[in-house]
Design a protein around this motif. Structure first.
Motif, short mmCIF file in Angstrom:
data_model
loop_
_atom_site.label_atom_id
_atom_site.label_comp_id
_atom_site.label_asym_id
_atom_site.label_seq_id
_atom_site.Cartn_x
_atom_site.Cartn_y
_atom_site.Cartn_z
N TYR A 96 0.65 -1.07 0.16
CA TYR A 96 0.27 -0.17 0.29
C TYR A 96 0.83 1.43 0.36
N SER A 98 2.60 2.59 -2.58
CA SER A 98 2.81 2.92 -3.41
C SER A 98 0.83 3.37 -4.14
N VAL A 99 0.10 3.05 -3.86
CA VAL A 99 -1.73 2.89 -3.89
C VAL A 99 -1.94 4.23 -3.37
N LYS A 100 -2.36 5.45 -4.20
CA LYS A 100 -2.73 6.66 -4.79
C LYS A 100 -4.05 6.61 -2.72
N ALA A 101 -4.26 7.90 -2.26
CA ALA A 101 -5.64 8.24 -1.56
C ALA A 101 -7.26 7.57 -2.58
N GLU A 102 -6.80 8.00 -3.42
CA GLU A 102 -8.33 7.82 -3.40
C GLU A 102 -8.23 6.67 -3.79
N THR A 103 -7.66 5.63 -4.84
CA THR A 103 -7.45 4.41 -3.83
C THR A 103 -8.25 3.51 -3.06
N LYS A 104 -7.26 3.56 -1.97
CA LYS A 104 -7.49 3.95 -0.67
C LYS A 104 -8.57 4.10 -0.41
#
Length: 241
Positions: A96, A98-104
């Motif tokens: 996580y 490298s996961v964007k806030a929107e995707t989270k």
């Protein structure tokens, strides 16, 4: 139209792709995921992305697993859990980064939408772990048991094969539903790597979190398809071994 049940994925997107292809899954199939989409292998965020997208294309029933609940606590409430880290959570936390806030946020919404169980018109129950109330899932006092309980499977394993369902000592839980499909406790613990039936309980967790394959099974015909063992698909990772 088929109803296909899928065991614990544990971040193994490559295995999920394999079983979808090997089972020749089409948009006409209903897919029932038994939970534990995350923790173990390195692609937990991608597994959630895949299933979220899949739900827009065909009928999918997504059950809540204990690892999914632990991830939700971390994503939504920033709860640290050292025991979770040791049981697959560390790989998920690293993924996580490298996961964007929107995707989270999309993942949080998906995890919150998961169902504790699913009961179809043929009285077939689908639940991640089990339940303890002898009157059935609608009477369970502690919802967390749906994704943490192991007594249902342990009882099924210990049940005398000669005992009849009308025996006074026969576990009432097993008489309430025609079939019960679970994951949570891998059959590799009893030396197996294929779906195992005990009483009317089918365990479809074939050890994908560890050294086993991922499994998809047709609940009507009991035909099943499996991926390669996850240790081959992620040969440069440790998983939960």
């Amino acid at each position: 139209m088929r109803t296909l049940v899928i065991g614990d994925i544990h971040g193994g997107l490559r295995a999920l792709h394999q079983i979808m292809e090997r089972a020749n899954v089409t948009k006409n199939d209903t897919l029932i995921f038994l939970g534990d989409y995350v923790d173990g292998w390195s692609q937990s965020p991608q597994v959630l992305d895949f299933i979220i997208d899949l739900k827009t294309k065909q009928n999918c029933v997504c059950i809540r697993g204990n690892h999914d609940d632990l991830l939700l606590e971390w994503l939504d409430e920033s709860k640290d859990n050292l025991l979770w880290y040791k049981h697959g959570g560390e790989a998920t936390v690293l993924a996580y980064e490298s996961v964007k806030a929107e995707t989270k946020q999309k993942h949080i919404e998906f995890l919150k939408s998961l169902e504790n169980f699913y009961l179809d018109e043929q009285l077939r129950l689908f639940v991640h772990a089990g339940f303890t109330n002898m009157n059935g899932v609608d009477f369970e006092y502690f919802p967390g048991l749906f994704y943490w309980d192991r007594t249902l499977w342990e009882t099924a394993l210990a049940l005398d094969k000669t005992m009849k369902t009308d025996d006074i000592f026969y576990p009432k839980r097993f008489t309430l539903y025609n079939e019960i499909y679970i994951g949570h406790t891998p059959v590799t613990r009893i030396g197996e790597t294929t779906p195992i039936q005990k009483a009317n309980v089918w365990n479809v967790d074939t050890g994908a979190a560890f050294k086993g394959p991922l499994t998809i099974m047709d609940v009507d015909t009991k035909e099943f398809w499996q991926s390669e063992p996850l240790t081959r698909l992620y040969f440069d990772e440790k998983g939960r071994n």
